[in-house]
Design a protein around this motif. Structure first.
Motif, short mmCIF file in Angstrom:
data_model
loop_
_atom_site.label_atom_id
_atom_site.label_comp_id
_atom_site.label_asym_id
_atom_site.label_seq_id
_atom_site.Cartn_x
_atom_site.Cartn_y
_atom_site.Cartn_z
N SER B 235 38.22 27.15 46.74
CA SER B 235 39.41 27.68 47.41
C SER B 235 39.23 27.49 48.91
O SER B 235 38.16 27.13 49.38
CB SER B 235 39.59 29.16 47.09
N PHE B 236 40.26 27.71 49.67
CA PHE B 236 40.19 27.43 51.09
C PHE B 236 39.40 28.48 51.85
O PHE B 236 39.38 29.64 51.51
CB PHE B 236 41.59 27.33 51.69
N PHE B 237 38.79 28.01 52.90
CA PHE B 237 38.04 28.88 53.78
C PHE B 237 39.02 29.77 54.52
O PHE B 237 40.02 29.30 55.02
CB PHE B 237 37.26 28.00 54.76
N PRO B 238 38.75 31.07 54.61
CA PRO B 238 39.74 31.97 55.21
C PRO B 238 39.90 31.75 56.71
O PRO B 238 38.96 31.42 57.41
CB PRO B 238 39.15 33.36 54.93
N ALA B 239 41.12 31.97 57.18
CA ALA B 239 41.39 31.90 58.61
C ALA B 239 40.80 33.13 59.29
O ALA B 239 40.50 34.12 58.64
CB ALA B 239 42.89 31.85 58.85
N LEU B 240 40.66 33.02 60.59
CA LEU B 240 40.09 34.14 61.34
C LEU B 240 40.90 35.41 61.14
O LEU B 240 40.37 36.49 60.99
CB LEU B 240 40.04 33.81 62.83
N GLN B 241 42.24 35.23 61.16
CA GLN B 241 43.07 36.43 61.17
C GLN B 241 43.31 37.03 59.80
O GLN B 241 43.58 38.20 59.67
CB GLN B 241 44.46 36.16 61.76
N ALA B 242 43.27 36.16 58.78
CA ALA B 242 43.70 36.67 57.49
C ALA B 242 42.54 36.81 56.53
O ALA B 242 41.60 36.04 56.56
CB ALA B 242 44.75 35.75 56.89
N SER B 243 42.64 37.74 55.67
CA SER B 243 41.65 37.83 54.61
C SER B 243 42.36 37.47 53.33
O SER B 243 43.58 37.51 53.26
CB SER B 243 41.11 39.26 54.52
N GLY B 244 41.64 37.09 52.34
CA GLY B 244 42.26 36.71 51.08
C GLY B 244 42.69 35.26 51.10
O GLY B 244 42.65 34.60 52.14
N SER B 250 44.30 26.74 59.65
CA SER B 250 45.31 25.71 59.81
C SER B 250 45.10 24.96 61.11
O SER B 250 44.92 25.57 62.15
CB SER B 250 46.68 26.37 59.80
N ALA B 251 45.14 23.63 61.01
CA ALA B 251 44.94 22.83 62.21
C ALA B 251 46.05 23.04 63.22
O ALA B 251 45.90 22.75 64.39
CB ALA B 251 44.83 21.35 61.84
N SER B 252 47.21 23.55 62.75
CA SER B 252 48.31 23.72 63.69
C SER B 252 48.27 25.06 64.42
O SER B 252 48.98 25.27 65.38
CB SER B 252 49.64 23.55 62.97
N ASP B 253 47.41 25.98 63.98
CA ASP B 253 47.27 27.24 64.70
C ASP B 253 45.86 27.33 65.23
O ASP B 253 44.94 27.69 64.50
CB ASP B 253 47.58 28.42 63.77
N PRO B 254 45.67 26.99 66.51
CA PRO B 254 44.31 26.90 67.03
C PRO B 254 43.54 28.21 66.97
O PRO B 254 42.32 28.22 67.00
CB PRO B 254 44.49 26.44 68.48
N ASN B 255 44.27 29.33 66.87
CA ASN B 255 43.54 30.59 66.84
C ASN B 255 43.12 31.00 65.44
O ASN B 255 42.49 32.02 65.25
CB ASN B 255 44.39 31.70 67.45
N SER B 256 43.50 30.19 64.46
CA SER B 256 43.13 30.58 63.11
C SER B 256 41.76 30.04 62.75
O SER B 256 41.21 30.37 61.72
CB SER B 256 44.14 30.02 62.11
N ARG B 273 38.72 38.29 69.51
CA ARG B 273 40.14 38.64 69.51
C ARG B 273 40.82 38.50 68.17
O ARG B 273 41.72 39.26 67.85
CB ARG B 273 40.87 37.78 70.54
N TYR B 274 40.44 37.48 67.41
CA TYR B 274 41.25 37.18 66.24
C TYR B 274 40.59 37.46 64.89
O TYR B 274 41.28 37.56 63.89
CB TYR B 274 41.70 35.71 66.26
N ALA B 275 39.27 37.54 64.88
CA ALA B 275 38.63 37.70 63.57
C ALA B 275 38.97 39.06 62.98
O ALA B 275 38.68 40.10 63.57
CB ALA B 275 37.12 37.53 63.70
#
Lengths: 307, 370
Positions: B235-244, B250-256, B273-275
């Motif tokens: 499954s995909f590696f989680p973004a900084l901001q979201a869990s689950g 996403s390459a289009s959201d540099p803060n993720s 800031r974002y994790a």
């Protein structure tokens, strides 16, 4: 050795490219050049030598009345708004092997300029003749773009003509239209003679004096290949056995000094294995890959055995 | 479907192979690990390996942007682990044609991105004597194309539309793409690598969204007399901001995401800031009930990137029981990621065009099973 203007002109003749030659006192600006070469002989060009933040270089050659907006150009190359600026003087002599006031599309004939991207104004194509310096600012040469194309082809380059005044939208769904012309390799140009023993000190040629510089190409240190001359010492780790061993010993001794106090020897040995194995394996793989690649490249260049 | 499902691959591998070189951290068995779905066929391939029948690895990347983030690198790190643990060769497909078609890039731009991405992939530490990287625009043809036609003949238009969701408005380039991604699963597509070894099995570590392509491949394989490839999907590696699983990098959201080009300062800022933190709102509450490790992003990231098992367990215990605070966990994560990114950057800087050419050269790999 960089190409000299005579060398270049001889090459143009060899390739049977028609051109006209105008000699004049050395000129540093287009205005000055215009005093000696009238527009009836052809369209004068302005030539910019540019650099981006990742040490990649570009020559932009345009008609004198074409507006070149650096911000737009930077965006179209995919470098963001302020990603591009005039290259420093050292780069001029190191990479293009020409002096101030001499930037010209012909400069890419030098091996040292092989990673410099050349962008030509597409308005040149509508001109019967265009005027460039043939590596020296005391001569101007006018020729047709077809002649320029032929020359570029002879050194293995494709001519890239672009509409320099276009201002297309660059965004998520509109990729930068000129990004494909960004060089894949960056070049590090030293400002001072480098520290590593294996590299000879550079001799600086042109300085920013008011006196008109002598239009001679700067003799390059290592057969015109600037990149290897100024290789980051960190990268030598992957090429040079001594540096490789040095790096391994540096890391090992650092760990020993930080962990070795009061630890029994077996535990220490375990720690070493645990902490260093993956990093050293990675280092070794890159070393192996570098050696293989060099061998592979040598293989492509080698002559077949004589029967 | 009967078989081993969702079981920890590490224990699976351990049961079948006594010693494993290194170990793979981010695999399930740990809280917040990367979910790995292990299919029955994988067990077969590993059993065959124990008996001396080798296999090769196949993975790929669609080169759609230059900006690579850590989420992109993880599947490659996992593949590298498999290559080292089992000492098998690897083919890496760069689907520049796919991106040219789906993202509407020019042919030149997609080829350029393929080479740029190849450099980051190589920097992960693949062994050139065991790895073949190819781009579709370069390699499609010959034996590869023959297999593509064989596969294409087995899939009707209706079936393709059903599997991939194509419609009458989609251009025919898209329709004809799936065989391109299918045939690297068959050793006869690489006559320079596996001459005469048509029975060699293929193991494919890939992201879960690639499943339709490989389900099609496995359906077609027996009809062509080929073995079915085995899949390890993640499954995909989680973004900084979201869990689950709904929040992927996403390459289009540099803060993720953390990019391989980020500076130490940028990494520190992004994490701070974002994790998304599983810590409690107040220190008192946190000390009382501890952090929620299920949703805590820093801990999830550490379980992938922190090499030291003991330290990881210690952090999870202390943080989960409220003795360690979010700030400390984030600080440790910043250190770990900065070091990883720095190491990647250094390795990446050493990847020359000649090295890329060497990896991508159509050449035999005589020591591929050593």
């Amino acid at each position: 050795m960089g190409f000299s203007k005579d060398h270049l002109l001889a090459r143009l003749q060899e390739l049977q490219i028609d051109y006209s030659k105008y000699e004049h006192p050395p000129v540093l600006t287009v205005e000055e050049q215009a005093k000696y070469v009238s527009s009836s002989e052809g369209a004068l060009s302005k030539n910019l030598f540019l650099k981006d933040k990742k040490n990649r270089y570009y020559i932009v050659s345009a008609m004198t009345d074409t507006k070149v907006d650096m911000k737009v150009l930077s965006q179209r190359l995919g470098l963001g708004k302020g990603g591009i600026r005039m290259a420093p003087e050292e780069a001029l002599s190191e990479l293009l092997q020409v002096s101030l006031g001499c930037v010209t599309p012909f400069a890419v004939v030098n091996e040292s300029a092989r990673d410099v991207s050349l962008l030509l104004d597409q308005k040149f194509k509508n001109q019967a003749l265009c005027i460039f310096h043939p590596l020296s600012n005391d001569v101007s040469v006018s020729l047709n773009t077809l002649g320029l194309d032929k020359f570029l082809q002879s050194i293995g380059r494709d001519s890239v003509y672009i509409d320099l005044e276009a201002n297309p939208v660059v965004g998520r769904d509109q990729p930068p239209d000129l990004a494909v012309y960004v060089p894949s390799n960056s070049v590090v140009v030293p400002e001072f003679p480098t520290k590593t023993a294996s590299i000879q000190t550079a001799s600086k040629n042109v300085s920013a004096e008011k006196t008109k510089p002598v239009a001679s190409a700067k003799p390059s240190k290592l057969a015109g290949n600037v990149k290897s001359a100024v290789e980051d010492s960190a990268l030598l780790v992957f090429k040079n056995p001594e540096k490789f061993v040095e790096e391994i010993l540096d890391k090992t001794t650092a760990l020993l000094l930080s962990e070795g106090k009061g630890e029994n020897v077996e535990a220490l040995a375990e720690t070493f294995r645990k902490r260093l194995t993956s990093e050293f394996t990675h280092l070794a793989v890159m070393y192996k890959n570098t050696a293989y690649s060099q061998g592979f490249y040598a293989g492509t260049q080698s002559q077949p055995k004589r029967p | 479907m009967h078989g081993v499902r969702g079981g920890p691959i590490v224990s699976l591998l351990r049961r079948r192979k006594k010693t494993i070189v290194g170990r793979w951290n981010g695999v399930s068995g740990r809280n917040g690990g990367w979910m790995v779905v292990v299919l029955q066929v994988v067990v077969e391939v590993l059993d065959a390996y124990e008996r001396g029948d080798k296999f090769y690895l196949y993975t790929g990347r669609g080169p759609s942007s230059e900006a690579l983030h850590l989420g992109h690198l993880i599947p490659f790190m996992f593949t590298k682990y498999l290559q080292e643990a089992f000492k098998v060769p690897l083919v890496i497909q760069l689907t520049d044609d796919e991106k040219c078609m789906w993202k509407n890039l020019s042919v030149e731009e997609s080829q350029r991105l393929a080479r740029e991405n190849a450099k980051d992939i190589i920097a992960c530490g693949f062994d050139v004597t065991k790895t073949f990287i190819f781009s579709d625009f370069d390699y499609v043809g010959g034996a590869f194309y023959k297999n593509m036609v064989k596969v294409a003949k087995c899939v009707t238009l209706n079936k393709a539309m059903g599997i991939f969701g194509f419609s009458g408005e989609d251009h025919i380039g898209k329709l004809s793409f799936p065989p391109v991604q299918a045939v690297p699963s068959f050793p006869s597509s690489f006559p320079h690598l596996f001459p005469g070894n048509d029975k060699l099995r293929c193991l494919i570590p890939c992201a879960i969204d690639q499943d339709p392509y490989f389900r099609m491949t496995r359906d077609v394989a027996p009809r062509l007399g080929y073995s079915k490839p085995a899949l390890i999907e993640s499954s995909f590696f989680p973004a900084l901001q979201a869990s689950g699983e709904n929040g992927k990098m996403s390459a289009s959201d540099p803060n993720s995401a953390i990019y391989v080009t980020d500076t130490a300062k940028e990494i520190k800022n992004k994490i701070n800031r974002y994790a998304f933190s599983g810590g409690q709102d107040s220190i008192e509450k946190h000390r009382e009930i501890g952090a929620n490790l299920e949703v805590d992003i820093p801990v999830k990231y550490l379980s992938f990137f922190l090499d030291d098992d003991t330290e990881l367990e210690h952090i999870k215990k202390e943080y989960g029981e409220g003795r360690m605070l979010t700030g400390e966990v984030k600080k440790r994560l910043t250190e770990v990621l900065t070091e990883k990114v720095e190491r990647h950057r250094m390795a990446r800087a050493a990847v020359t065009d000649e090295m890329v050419d060497a990896f991508m050269a159509v050449r035999p790999l005589p020591s591929m099973f050593e």
